[in-house]
Design a protein around this motif. Structure first.
Motif, mmCIF file in Angstrom:
data_model
loop_
_atom_site.group_PDB
_atom_site.id
_atom_site.type_symbol
_atom_site.label_atom_id
_atom_site.label_comp_id
_atom_site.label_asym_id
_atom_site.label_seq_id
_atom_site.Cartn_x
_atom_site.Cartn_y
_atom_site.Cartn_z
ATOM 1 N N GLU A 235 80.179 82.414 36.916
ATOM 2 C CA GLU A 235 79.320 81.344 36.396
ATOM 3 C C GLU A 235 77.862 81.813 36.341
ATOM 4 O O GLU A 235 77.154 81.566 35.358
ATOM 5 C CB GLU A 235 79.446 80.120 37.313
ATOM 6 N N LEU A 236 77.420 82.491 37.384
ATOM 7 C CA LEU A 236 76.063 83.014 37.448
ATOM 8 C C LEU A 236 75.816 84.025 36.330
ATOM 9 O O LEU A 236 74.783 83.980 35.659
ATOM 10 C CB LEU A 236 75.809 83.655 38.812
ATOM 11 N N LYS A 237 76.748 84.945 36.126
ATOM 12 C CA LYS A 237 76.584 85.940 35.071
ATOM 13 C C LYS A 237 76.491 85.286 33.696
ATOM 14 O O LYS A 237 75.698 85.715 32.853
ATOM 15 C CB LYS A 237 77.720 86.953 35.114
ATOM 16 N N ALA A 238 77.267 84.247 33.463
ATOM 17 C CA ALA A 238 77.202 83.535 32.185
ATOM 18 C C ALA A 238 75.837 82.859 32.025
ATOM 19 O O ALA A 238 75.238 82.894 30.940
ATOM 20 C CB ALA A 238 78.324 82.501 32.096
ATOM 21 N N ALA A 239 75.336 82.271 33.100
ATOM 22 C CA ALA A 239 74.014 81.630 33.057
ATOM 23 C C ALA A 239 72.921 82.666 32.810
ATOM 24 O O ALA A 239 71.994 82.429 32.025
ATOM 25 C CB ALA A 239 73.748 80.874 34.353
ATOM 26 N N LEU A 240 73.027 83.814 33.466
ATOM 27 C CA LEU A 240 72.033 84.875 33.270
ATOM 28 C C LEU A 240 72.060 85.401 31.845
ATOM 29 O O LEU A 240 71.016 85.715 31.270
ATOM 30 C CB LEU A 240 72.261 86.016 34.264
ATOM 31 N N LYS A 241 73.238 85.462 31.264
ATOM 32 C CA LYS A 241 73.355 85.899 29.864
ATOM 33 C C LYS A 241 72.627 84.916 28.950
ATOM 34 O O LYS A 241 71.898 85.320 28.038
ATOM 35 C CB LYS A 241 74.822 86.039 29.474
ATOM 36 N N GLN A 242 72.793 83.615 29.204
ATOM 37 C CA GLN A 242 72.088 82.594 28.407
ATOM 38 C C GLN A 242 70.576 82.727 28.575
ATOM 39 O O GLN A 242 69.824 82.632 27.607
ATOM 40 C CB GLN A 242 72.526 81.191 28.825
ATOM 41 N N ILE A 243 70.133 82.945 29.808
ATOM 42 C CA ILE A 243 68.704 83.100 30.078
ATOM 43 C C ILE A 243 68.160 84.324 29.347
ATOM 44 O O ILE A 243 67.105 84.263 28.704
ATOM 45 C CB ILE A 243 68.442 83.192 31.601
ATOM 46 N N GLU A 244 68.892 85.432 29.418
ATOM 47 C CA GLU A 244 68.469 86.654 28.730
ATOM 48 C C GLU A 244 68.392 86.441 27.219
ATOM 49 O O GLU A 244 67.466 86.937 26.572
ATOM 50 C CB GLU A 244 69.427 87.802 29.042
ATOM 51 N N GLU A 245 69.353 85.727 26.663
ATOM 52 C CA GLU A 245 69.342 85.478 25.220
ATOM 53 C C GLU A 245 68.078 84.736 24.804
ATOM 54 O O GLU A 245 67.467 85.043 23.783
ATOM 55 C CB GLU A 245 70.595 84.704 24.798
ATOM 56 N N VAL A 246 67.661 83.768 25.604
ATOM 57 C CA VAL A 246 66.442 83.025 25.303
ATOM 58 C C VAL A 246 65.215 83.916 25.484
ATOM 59 O O VAL A 246 64.326 83.956 24.631
ATOM 60 C CB VAL A 246 66.334 81.755 26.184
ATOM 61 N N LEU A 247 65.173 84.644 26.599
ATOM 62 C CA LEU A 247 64.016 85.502 26.882
ATOM 63 C C LEU A 247 63.811 86.574 25.821
ATOM 64 O O LEU A 247 62.680 86.883 25.451
ATOM 65 C CB LEU A 247 64.168 86.177 28.248
ATOM 66 N N PHE A 248 64.906 87.149 25.341
ATOM 67 C CA PHE A 248 64.816 88.293 24.437
ATOM 68 C C PHE A 248 65.137 87.957 22.987
ATOM 69 O O PHE A 248 65.367 88.860 22.177
ATOM 70 C CB PHE A 248 65.733 89.418 24.931
ATOM 71 N N LYS A 249 65.101 86.675 22.620
ATOM 72 C CA LYS A 249 65.500 86.277 21.274
ATOM 73 C C LYS A 249 64.650 86.928 20.183
ATOM 74 O O LYS A 249 65.126 87.177 19.091
ATOM 75 C CB LYS A 249 65.490 84.755 21.131
ATOM 76 N N ASP A 250 63.393 87.216 20.450
ATOM 77 C CA ASP A 250 62.508 87.809 19.454
ATOM 78 C C ASP A 250 62.354 89.317 19.621
ATOM 79 O O ASP A 250 61.487 89.924 18.994
ATOM 80 C CB ASP A 250 61.126 87.137 19.512
ATOM 81 N N PHE A 251 63.190 89.930 20.467
ATOM 82 C CA PHE A 251 63.130 91.362 20.733
ATOM 83 C C PHE A 251 64.253 92.079 19.987
ATOM 84 O O PHE A 251 65.367 91.564 19.900
ATOM 85 C CB PHE A 251 63.319 91.651 22.231
ATOM 86 N N SER A 252 63.960 93.267 19.479
ATOM 87 C CA SER A 252 65.021 94.106 18.912
ATOM 88 C C SER A 252 65.766 94.763 20.084
ATOM 89 O O SER A 252 65.231 94.840 21.198
ATOM 90 C CB SER A 252 64.416 95.189 18.019
ATOM 91 N N PRO A 253 66.981 95.247 19.839
ATOM 92 C CA PRO A 253 67.691 95.957 20.918
ATOM 93 C C PRO A 253 66.869 97.115 21.486
ATOM 94 O O PRO A 253 66.874 97.341 22.702
ATOM 95 C CB PRO A 253 68.967 96.447 20.236
#
Length: 137
Positions: free
Chosen positions: A96-114
């Motif tokens: 559950e934590l890993k899924a939440a962290l993935k969501q957080i990362e997606e928001v944090l890095f939404k405007d970043f290229s790989p």
């Protein structure tokens, strides 16, 4: 550069983990460590060392009712050492934590290229390495 912005980011991430998963920072670190290491049992002294905290701090963290519900602590038959491993609830909470962290990362890095994410990760790791030098000053 405003160095204190790191604190702001950290606080927001901790708050989001608490909101989404109901975990504090010490619980988060324990779950992530065991998830990353394949949930292999580890003696408390070794776990404290891996988490870079004192054994007494780890012991206090593990005695929290919510943390106790996520781990299994086994006393050695041959000496006074104790081993820790995530129980079923702990492995489920780690997922559950890993899924939440993935969501957080997606928001944090939404405007970043790989490539931007890789460069930022490299730079942050270098900052962490440099902190060891700061500690010795």
């Amino acid at each position: 550069m405003d160095i204190l912005c790191f604190s702001t980011i950290a606080v927001q991430i901790k708050n989001e983990i608490s909101r989404k998963c109901g975990l504090n920072l010490s619980q988060t670190r324990i779950l992530l460590y065991f998830d990353k290491s394949g949930n292999q049992p580890l003696k408390m002294g070794s776990l404290a060392e891996k988490l870079n905290i004192s054994l007494s701090t780890l012991s206090r963290q593990l005695q929290q009712k919510k943390t106790l519900a996520l781990v299994e602590i086994t006393r050695s038959e041959s000496n006074s050492s104790k081993s820790v491993v995530l129980n079923k609830a702990g492995t489920q909470k780690a997922a559950e934590l890993k899924a939440a962290l993935k969501q957080i990362e997606e928001v944090l890095f939404k405007d970043f290229s790989p490539n931007d994410v890789v460069q930022l990760s490299t730079s942050i790791n270098q900052l962490a390495t440099n902190l060891e030098t700061v500690k010795s000053l």
